[in-house]
Design an enzyme around this catalytic site. Structure first.
Site, PDB file in Angstrom:
ATOM      1  N   LYS A  22       0.849  -1.211   0.000  1.00  0.00           N
ATOM      2  CA  LYS A  22       0.000   0.000   0.000  1.00  0.00           C
ATOM      3  C   LYS A  22       0.874   1.247   0.000  1.00  0.00           C
ATOM      4  O   LYS A  22       0.491   2.283  -0.525  1.00  0.00           O
ATOM      5  CB  LYS A  22      -0.979  -0.021   1.175  1.00  0.00           C
ATOM      6  CG  LYS A  22      -0.330   0.194   2.541  1.00  0.00           C
ATOM      7  CD  LYS A  22      -1.363   0.275   3.634  1.00  0.00           C
ATOM      8  CE  LYS A  22      -0.779   0.252   5.024  1.00  0.00           C
ATOM      9  NZ  LYS A  22      -0.260   1.536   5.515  1.00  0.00           N
ATOM     10  N   ARG A  27       2.001   5.983  -3.187  1.00  0.00           N
ATOM     11  CA  ARG A  27       2.969   6.927  -3.774  1.00  0.00           C
ATOM     12  C   ARG A  27       2.807   6.948  -5.289  1.00  0.00           C
ATOM     13  O   ARG A  27       2.751   8.003  -5.910  1.00  0.00           O
ATOM     14  CB  ARG A  27       4.397   6.486  -3.425  1.00  0.00           C
ATOM     15  CG  ARG A  27       4.779   6.799  -1.988  1.00  0.00           C
ATOM     16  CD  ARG A  27       6.021   6.005  -1.583  1.00  0.00           C
ATOM     17  NE  ARG A  27       6.525   6.446  -0.294  1.00  0.00           N
ATOM     18  CZ  ARG A  27       5.990   6.144   0.891  1.00  0.00           C
ATOM     19  NH1 ARG A  27       4.901   5.397   0.952  1.00  0.00           N
ATOM     20  NH2 ARG A  27       6.538   6.576   2.015  1.00  0.00           N
ATOM     21  N   ARG A  98      -5.341  11.711  14.745  1.00  0.00           N
ATOM     22  CA  ARG A  98      -3.925  11.549  14.364  1.00  0.00           C
ATOM     23  C   ARG A  98      -3.382  12.913  13.912  1.00  0.00           C
ATOM     24  O   ARG A  98      -3.927  13.537  13.012  1.00  0.00           O
ATOM     25  CB  ARG A  98      -3.775  10.473  13.275  1.00  0.00           C
ATOM     26  CG  ARG A  98      -4.157   9.082  13.784  1.00  0.00           C
ATOM     27  CD  ARG A  98      -3.992   8.005  12.723  1.00  0.00           C
ATOM     28  NE  ARG A  98      -2.595   7.727  12.431  1.00  0.00           N
ATOM     29  CZ  ARG A  98      -2.210   6.852  11.501  1.00  0.00           C
ATOM     30  NH1 ARG A  98      -3.109   6.188  10.788  1.00  0.00           N
ATOM     31  NH2 ARG A  98      -0.935   6.629  11.288  1.00  0.00           N
ATOM     32  N   GLN A 146       5.625  10.409   6.949  1.00  0.00           N
ATOM     33  CA  GLN A 146       4.613  10.638   5.906  1.00  0.00           C
ATOM     34  C   GLN A 146       4.473  12.123   5.588  1.00  0.00           C
ATOM     35  O   GLN A 146       4.139  12.493   4.466  1.00  0.00           O
ATOM     36  CB  GLN A 146       3.265  10.058   6.339  1.00  0.00           C
ATOM     37  CG  GLN A 146       3.294   8.541   6.436  1.00  0.00           C
ATOM     38  CD  GLN A 146       1.966   7.950   6.881  1.00  0.00           C
ATOM     39  OE1 GLN A 146       0.965   8.647   6.962  1.00  0.00           O
ATOM     40  NE2 GLN A 146       1.951   6.666   7.157  1.00  0.00           N
ATOM     41  N   SER A 172      11.425   6.425  10.598  1.00  0.00           N
ATOM     42  CA  SER A 172      10.898   5.790   9.372  1.00  0.00           C
ATOM     43  C   SER A 172      11.641   6.243   8.114  1.00  0.00           C
ATOM     44  O   SER A 172      11.037   6.426   7.050  1.00  0.00           O
ATOM     45  CB  SER A 172       9.396   6.074   9.227  1.00  0.00           C
ATOM     46  OG  SER A 172       8.659   5.437  10.253  1.00  0.00           O
ATOM     47  N   ASP A 290       6.262  -0.722  11.498  1.00  0.00           N
ATOM     48  CA  ASP A 290       5.118  -1.615  11.244  1.00  0.00           C
ATOM     49  C   ASP A 290       5.439  -3.076  11.545  1.00  0.00           C
ATOM     50  O   ASP A 290       4.544  -3.931  11.545  1.00  0.00           O
ATOM     51  CB  ASP A 290       4.637  -1.480   9.789  1.00  0.00           C
ATOM     52  CG  ASP A 290       4.062  -0.098   9.510  1.00  0.00           C
ATOM     53  OD1 ASP A 290       3.949   0.713  10.450  1.00  0.00           O
ATOM     54  OD2 ASP A 290       3.726   0.177   8.339  1.00  0.00           O
ATOM     55  N   LYS A 317      -0.435   5.655  15.716  1.00  0.00           N
ATOM     56  CA  LYS A 317      -0.850   4.921  14.512  1.00  0.00           C
ATOM     57  C   LYS A 317      -2.335   4.535  14.628  1.00  0.00           C
ATOM     58  O   LYS A 317      -3.098   5.281  15.243  1.00  0.00           O
ATOM     59  CB  LYS A 317       0.102   3.755  14.288  1.00  0.00           C
ATOM     60  CG  LYS A 317       1.533   4.263  14.023  1.00  0.00           C
ATOM     61  CD  LYS A 317       2.346   3.327  13.236  1.00  0.00           C
ATOM     62  CE  LYS A 317       3.779   3.809  13.095  1.00  0.00           C
ATOM     63  NZ  LYS A 317       3.925   4.837  12.044  1.00  0.00           N
ATOM     64  N   ARG A 366      -2.927  -4.537  12.030  1.00  0.00           N
ATOM     65  CA  ARG A 366      -1.721  -5.276  12.467  1.00  0.00           C
ATOM     66  C   ARG A 366      -1.917  -5.972  13.817  1.00  0.00           C
ATOM     67  O   ARG A 366      -1.207  -6.929  14.116  1.00  0.00           O
ATOM     68  CB  ARG A 366      -0.503  -4.340  12.497  1.00  0.00           C
ATOM     69  CG  ARG A 366      -0.242  -3.709  11.147  1.00  0.00           C
ATOM     70  CD  ARG A 366       1.167  -3.219  10.938  1.00  0.00           C
ATOM     71  NE  ARG A 366       1.208  -2.450   9.704  1.00  0.00           N
ATOM     72  CZ  ARG A 366       1.208  -2.953   8.470  1.00  0.00           C
ATOM     73  NH1 ARG A 366       1.212  -4.264   8.295  1.00  0.00           N
ATOM     74  NH2 ARG A 366       1.222  -2.187   7.398  1.00  0.00           N
ATOM     75  N   LYS A 391      -7.611  -3.108   5.876  1.00  0.00           N
ATOM     76  CA  LYS A 391      -6.845  -1.866   5.700  1.00  0.00           C
ATOM     77  C   LYS A 391      -5.624  -2.087   4.794  1.00  0.00           C
ATOM     78  O   LYS A 391      -5.276  -1.230   3.982  1.00  0.00           O
ATOM     79  CB  LYS A 391      -6.396  -1.326   7.063  1.00  0.00           C
ATOM     80  CG  LYS A 391      -5.725   0.044   6.962  1.00  0.00           C
ATOM     81  CD  LYS A 391      -5.424   0.628   8.321  1.00  0.00           C
ATOM     82  CE  LYS A 391      -5.043   2.089   8.242  1.00  0.00           C
ATOM     83  NZ  LYS A 391      -3.705   2.354   7.745  1.00  0.00           N
TER      84      LYS A 391
HETATM   85  O1  LIG Z   1       5.040   6.287   4.196  1.00  0.00           O
HETATM   86  C1  LIG Z   1       4.474   5.212   4.403  1.00  0.00           C
HETATM   87  O2  LIG Z   1       4.009   4.515   3.484  1.00  0.00           O
HETATM   88  C2  LIG Z   1       4.389   4.738   5.799  1.00  0.00           C
HETATM   89  C3  LIG Z   1       5.201   5.272   6.773  1.00  0.00           C
HETATM   90  C4  LIG Z   1       5.189   4.815   8.171  1.00  0.00           C
HETATM   91  O3  LIG Z   1       4.558   5.800   8.971  1.00  0.00           O
HETATM   92  P1  LIG Z   1       5.371   6.897   9.849  1.00  0.00           P
HETATM   93  O4  LIG Z   1       6.266   7.648   8.968  1.00  0.00           O
HETATM   94  O5  LIG Z   1       4.274   7.754  10.405  1.00  0.00           O
HETATM   95  O6  LIG Z   1       6.122   6.126  10.900  1.00  0.00           O
HETATM   96  C5  LIG Z   1       4.442   3.490   8.334  1.00  0.00           C
HETATM   97  O7  LIG Z   1       4.181   3.244   9.678  1.00  0.00           O
HETATM   98  C6  LIG Z   1       3.152   3.478   7.549  1.00  0.00           C
HETATM   99  O8  LIG Z   1       2.474   2.251   7.664  1.00  0.00           O
HETATM  100  C7  LIG Z   1       3.415   3.659   6.078  1.00  0.00           C
HETATM  101  C1  LIG Z   2       0.697   2.845  10.415  1.00  0.00           C
HETATM  102  C2  LIG Z   2       0.123   2.276   9.374  1.00  0.00           C
HETATM  103  O1  LIG Z   2      -0.573   2.923   8.397  1.00  0.00           O
HETATM  104  P1  LIG Z   2      -0.905   4.463   8.166  1.00  0.00           P
HETATM  105  O2  LIG Z   2      -0.058   5.302   9.064  1.00  0.00           O
HETATM  106  O3  LIG Z   2      -0.589   4.693   6.726  1.00  0.00           O
HETATM  107  O4  LIG Z   2      -2.365   4.626   8.457  1.00  0.00           O
HETATM  108  C3  LIG Z   2       0.250   0.816   9.161  1.00  0.00           C
HETATM  109  O5  LIG Z   2      -0.168   0.323   8.101  1.00  0.00           O
HETATM  110  O6  LIG Z   2       0.747   0.095  10.045  1.00  0.00           O
END
Ligand SMILES: O=C(O)C1=C[C@@H](OP(=O)(O)O)[C@@H](O)[C@H](O)C1
Ligand SMILES: C=C(OP(=O)(O)O)C(=O)O
Length: 410
Positions: A22, A27, A98, A146, A172, A290, A317, A366, A391
């Protein structure tokens, strides 16, 4: 409330087609739209987080509901800031808790027009797209990558490109690298210029055919199944590239400590037991947040004490994953400790387990997927609200059936 009971199989010998990542899908979809492409990337996931992104980009309704998808919320906030029109971006109750202030402040400092429609610092957001005039900014790198990925992806659309300076510890980081990789695949010029600075050139994207790799985070639950199986277990997972840009591909190396080896053949991996594992595991999950739930459950079920750090982002999260792990592991008889807001450890302390434990999933895919393999160490295990897996991995339960698990609706 729905609940299932999972009964483990004896031997496991199976081949599982994982959903695609995903993270890559979302992206590629944003960048593909910015590139003005008329074709979609191939092998898109049918998971909720990607479905909401496709829906948003295809129909662009006045109110866009991205449900629980963090990537969709953050990436679309930046995308809508440079796309003509006014939209309200909203999500589930949890999504509205969030934080998004760091990204909104950053976009506003570039000239974006964004308002909070309810609570300051949180979705929903009302965004009016326009040309952004400025090109340099500084933002914290220690809350969510993100925000940084979202900004990077619109960089090529800005008249003077984008310079980012990240403050504090960068969490991350592999997800930022993944963003740079997908951007470059679509013809952008974007790179780290130092450990804490990034630069994107004002060079537009080109439409390119794009194929999305399978999801390494989803693969982690199959590693866990092989590690916890009391009998012979061999699992083949096609569609995982040898040089994966996904940070969670690290799972293959990490599971060597937990008795699982990875044999690679082309774009397929086969997981087998090695029957040897470490006595104690210590790891900093700051780059693979994750994977934390998978390792907490696996280690405890194997009786391996652990100390896992770098978990600060777990609190914001899908749920507070630290609190959820502590509560649910206790039902299985394991007493975990949280310290410093970022460390979860288990020193071997046990408590009386629930007689027939039912794991709560907290609207977190998860939690369901990391706990399901624990059925292999019990005669059966109950999971509440199992639909949460949609999800990221809608066919998770069907895939467990394929592997020989029995699943009963209660
Ligand atoms: O950029 C992404 O695709 C993601 C970044 C991570 O989040 P964080 O950057 O908030 O840790 C990860 O936990 C999430 O499931 C997906
Ligand atoms: C944190 C997660 O997703 P998101 O932050 O993209 O909702 C995840 O998939 O574990």
């Amino acid at each position: 409330m729905k609940c299932i009971e999972i009964t483990p199989p004896a031997d496991i010998q199976t081949c599982i087609q994982l959903p695609s990542s995903k993270s890559i899908c979302n992206r590629a979809l944003i960048i593909n739209a910015l590139a003005g492409s008329t074709c979609r990337p191939e092998n898109l996931s049918d998971c909720d987080d990607t479905r909401v992104m496709i829906e948003a980009l295809t129909h662009m309704p006045e109110t866009i509901d991205i449900m629980a998808a963090g990537t969709a919320m953050r990436f679309l906030t930046a995308y809508l800031s440079v796309t003509p029109g006014t939209h309200v971006l909203t999500g589930t109750e949890r999504m509205r808790q969030r934080p998004i202030k760091i990204l909104v402040d950053a976009l506003r400092s570039l000239g974006a027009q964004i308002e909070y429609t309810e609570n300051e610092g949180y979705p929903p957001l009302k965004i009016t797209g326009k040309a952004l005039e400025r090109h340099s900014l500084c933002l914290p790198g220690n809350v969510s990558s993100q925000y940084i990925s979202a900004l990077l992806m619109i960089g090529p659309m800005l008249a003077h490109g984008l310079n980012l300076e990240l403050e504090g510890e960068i969490i991350s980081r592999p997800y930022i690298n993944l963003t740079l990789k997908v951007m470059k695949d679509f013809g952008a010029k974007a790179e780290w210029t130092s450990d804490h600075t990034l630069q994107v050139a004002p060079q537009p994207y080109h439409p390119v055919p794009y194929y999305v790799e399978s999801d390494w985070s989803a693969a982690s639950y199959w590693y866990e199944i092989v590690a916890l199986s009391k009998h012979e277990a061999v699992v083949t997972l096609p569609g995982l590239f040898a040089q994966s840009p996904q940070g969670d591909a690290k799972v293959a190396e990490l599971f060597e400590q937990l008795g699982v080896c990875t044999q690679r053949e082309g774009n397929s991996v086969t997981l087998k037991q090695t029957h040897t594992h470490t006595d104690r595991m210590e790891y900093n999950f700051v780059n693979q947040p994750d994977l934390a739930q998978t390792f907490v459950v696996t280690c405890a079920m194997l009786g391996i004490p652990f100390r896992f750090s770098g978990l600060q982002s777990l609190k914001i999260k899908e749920t507070d994953r630290m609190a959820a792990l502590i509560a649910e592991m206790r039902k299985l008889g394991y007493v975990l400790e949280e310290s410093e807001g970022s460390v979860l450890s288990w020193n071997g302390t046990r408590c009386a387990p629930d007689e027939s434990p039912a794991i709560d999933t907290y609207e977190d895919h998860r939690m369901a997927m990391a706990f399901a393999p624990a059925a292999l160490c019990n005669s059966a295990l109950r999971i509440r609200n199992p639909h949460v897996v949609s999800k990221s991995y809608p066919r998770f339960w069907e895939d467990l059936l394929t592997a020989g698990f029995r699943i009963t609706q209660l």
